[in-house]
Design a protein around this motif. Structure first.
Motif, PDB file in Angstrom:
ATOM      1  N   UNK A  49       0.833  -1.203   0.000  1.00  0.00           N
ATOM      2  CA  UNK A  49       0.000   0.000   0.000  1.00  0.00           C
ATOM      3  C   UNK A  49       0.873   1.260   0.000  1.00  0.00           C
ATOM      4  N   UNK A  50       0.528   2.182  -0.866  1.00  0.00           N
ATOM      5  CA  UNK A  50       1.226   3.461  -0.887  1.00  0.00           C
ATOM      6  C   UNK A  50       0.328   4.513  -1.516  1.00  0.00           C
ATOM      7  N   UNK A  51       0.410   5.730  -0.998  1.00  0.00           N
ATOM      8  CA  UNK A  51      -0.276   6.866  -1.605  1.00  0.00           C
ATOM      9  C   UNK A  51       0.584   7.367  -2.759  1.00  0.00           C
ATOM     10  N   UNK A  52      -0.015   7.439  -3.930  1.00  0.00           N
ATOM     11  CA  UNK A  52       0.766   7.786  -5.121  1.00  0.00           C
ATOM     12  C   UNK A  52       1.359   9.185  -5.029  1.00  0.00           C
ATOM     13  N   UNK A  53       0.646  10.110  -4.405  1.00  0.00           N
ATOM     14  CA  UNK A  53       1.127  11.481  -4.337  1.00  0.00           C
ATOM     15  C   UNK A  53       2.475  11.573  -3.631  1.00  0.00           C
ATOM     16  N   UNK A  54       2.730  10.617  -2.729  1.00  0.00           N
ATOM     17  CA  UNK A  54       3.985  10.624  -1.980  1.00  0.00           C
ATOM     18  C   UNK A  54       5.109   9.926  -2.728  1.00  0.00           C
TER      19      UNK A  54
END
Length: 445
Positions: free
Chosen positions: A105-110
Motif C-alpha cells: 500500500x502506498x499513496x501515489x502522491x507521496x
C-alpha cells in the motif's frame, strides 16, 4: 516540463475554484447534509476507481473513474466534478506492483514527482469541467433527468470530456516523442474512445440513480460487477505480460550462449521502436515492429553453438547455415497467431534494398518497411557492439556506414529517419537503449 507546468497552472486553480463553488452550492441546497453525503459517496467511489488503475502499456494506464465522472456531472454538476478530482488526488493509492514499482500500500502522491501529480490532476479537472459546462450549455441540468434533452447533453459531455482529456495528454506524449500531434491524437481516440463510450451508460444510469433519495445507498452496488470486470481484464493483461516475459526470456537464453550478443534482441527492439516512431508509424504498428525485433533472431536456436560462438571467420558451409536462421525463425512461429507483418519482418530482416540480401534476395518495395526498420536497427547494434574479433564502432563511424548503405543495403527512407533521430539525440539514444537492455537482463536473471 514547461507544457506540464502550463496545464497545471490552468487546472489546479480551476479545481480550487470548483471547490469554492461546491461549498457555495451546498449552502444553498435545501438539505445541506444530504448534499454532502451524496458528494462524499461519489468521492469515495471516485477514489476507489482512480486507485484501481491498470497499465495496458508501460506508459499508459486506465481506470474506471470516467463512470463516476458521468454520475457526478448528471447529479451534482461541473463544479462538483472539478472539486471531486482535486479532493481525491491526495488519497489515490495502489497496493499492487505496477509499472516497475514495488508492491504494498502506498499513496501515489507521496511516490510521484510533484509535477506529474499536478499534471494528471489538472487534465482531469479541465476535461471534466469543460465537459460539464458543455453539458449545461447543451440543455443538461444537474439533478434533473428529462428525455431526450438530458440524454443529448450527456452525449455532448461524454465526447467533449474524453476529447479534451486526450488532447491534453497527447500534447505531452507528442512533445516527448517528437511525433505528429494529430496522428497520435487520432490513434489515441481510436484506441480509447470506444471503451469510454461503452462505460458511459453505466455512469449515466448511476447519475440518474443518485438523483433519488435512495441512490446514495444503491449506486455503490454497481461497483461490484465493475470490479469483477476489472479483475478479469487484469488477468488478461497479466497473461499478456507473462507472454512477453516468456518470449524475452527465450531470446535471452539464446543470446546467453554468447556473452557478446546478450541483450542484442532487446536493443534492436528499442532501436526499431524509435525508428518506427520517427517514421510516424501508428501505435499498433510500432508494437508490431517491436515484437518482430524481439523475435528476429529466434531462428538461431536451430543453428549450432559452434557456429554462433565461433571467433574466427566462418567457412562457406557455416555461412550458409547461419543464413538459414530467418527461415528457421518463421518455421518456429508458424503456428503462433502473430500478424503477417511480424512474421514477414522476421523472415526478411536480412534482405537488402538492392536485392543482395537473404534468404529470398527480394529488393525494393518487395520487402516490407517493417523488415527494413529491423535491418537498420539490427545492423547499427551489431556495428556498435563489441565482438570477440573486433571492438564496437564509434557512433559516428557506425552512422557513416548507415549513410553509405542507404539505397544499397538499407531502405533510404528508413536510413534517413534513423540518421535524423541520431542527429537529434545521438549518444542519449544509445545510452538509454543500453541501460534499458541491461536492466532487463538483470531482471531476467
Amino acid at each position: 516540463m514547461a507544457y506540464a507546468g502550463v496545464v497545471s497552472a490552468l487546472g489546479i486553480p480551476l479545481g480550487v475554484y470548483c471547490l469554492w463553488r461546491l461549498i457555495q452550492n451546498a449552502l444553498l441546497a435545501p438539505d445541506i447534509s444530504f448534499y454532502f453525503v451524496k458528494f462524499f459517496v461519489l468521492l469515495v467511489m471516485y477514489v476507489l476507481c482512480r486507485s484501481l488503475f491498470l497499465y495496458i502499456r508501460e506508459d499508459y494506464a486506465i481506470d474506471m473513474s470516467f463512470i463516476i465522472n458521468c454520475a457526478v456531472i448528471l447529479s451534482m454538476g461541473a463544479y462538483a466534478g472539478g472539486a471531486m478530482v482535486l479532493l481525491s488526488t491526495p488519497f489515490i493509492f495502489t497496493t499492487e506492483k505496477e509499472a516497475g514499482q514495488k508492491g504494498g500500500f502506498r499513496l501515489l502522491m507521496l511516490h510521484e514527482e510533484p509535477i506529474k501529480t499536478l499534471f494528471n490532476t489538472s487534465i482531469l479537472v479541465l476535461s471534466i469541467v469543460v465537459g460539464g459546462r458543455l453539458y449545461e450549455v447543451s440543455g443538461g441540468a444537474s439533478g434533473v433527468w428529462i428525455l431526450p434533452d438530458t440524454l443529448w447533453a450527456s452525449i455532448v459531455f461524454i465526447i467533449s470530456s474524453v476529447v479534451v482529456n486526450l488532447i491534453l495528454i497527447t500534447g505531452l506524449f507528442a512533445l516527448m516523442a517528437h511525433q505528429s500531434f494529430f496522428r497520435m491524437l487520432l490513434a489515441q481516440i481510436k484506441e480509447y474512445f470506444p471503451s469510454m463510450l461503452a462505460c458511459a451508460p453505466i455512469g449515466i444510469f448511476m447519475g440518474v440513480l443518485m438523483m433519488s433519495g435512495s441512490g446514495v445507498y444503491l449506486a455503490p452496488l454497481f461497483l461490484m460487477p465493475l470490479l469483477l470486470a476489472r479483475y478479469s481484464f487484469k488477468l488478461y493483461l497479466n497473461s499478456k505480460r507473462n507472454y512477453y516475459v516468456m518470449i524475452r526470456t527465450l531470446t535471452a537464453a539464446i543470446e546467453a550462449k554468447d556473452q557478446y550478443t546478450e541483450g542484442h534482441s532487446r536493443r534492436v527492439e528499442l532501436y526499431a521502436g524509435k525508428i518506427a516512431a520517427q517514421l510516424k508509424f501508428s501505435a499498433e504498428q510500432i508494437d508490431q515492429v517491436r515484437m518482430a525485433a524481439m523475435l528476429h533472431d529466434i531462428g538461431k536456436i536451430g543453428v549450432g553453438d559452434m557456429i554462433l560462438t565461433k571467433t574466427g571467420a566462418l567457412t562457406q558451409e557455416e555461412f550458409v547455415k547461419i543464413r538459414e536462421h530467418p527461415v528457421i525463425g518463421l518455421h518456429i512461429l508458424r503456428e503462433v497467431n502473430f500478424p503477417s507483418e511480424v512474421k514477414e519482418a522476421i523472415l526478411h530482416h536480412h534482405e537488402r534494398y538492392d536485392g543482395k540480401g537473404y534468404p529470398d534476395g527480394t529488393k525494393g518495395d518487395e520487402v516490407s518497411m517493417f523488415a527494413y526498420v529491423l535491418g537498420v536497427a539490427d545492423a547499427f547494434d551489431a556495428m556498435t557492439s563489441d565482438r570477440p574479433y573486433r571492438a564496437g564502432m564509434p557512433l559516428e563511424q557506425a552512422l557513416e556506414e548507415i549513410r553509405k548503405g542507404s539505397g544499397k543495403q538499407f531502405h533510404p527512407t528508413v536510413a534517413q529517419a534513423f540518421l535524423d533521430l541520431m542527429a537529434r539525440e545521438g549518444e542519449a539514444v544509445m545510452n538509454s537503449v543500453r541501460q534499458d537492455a541491461q536492466k532487463e537482463l538483470v531482471a531476467l536473471e
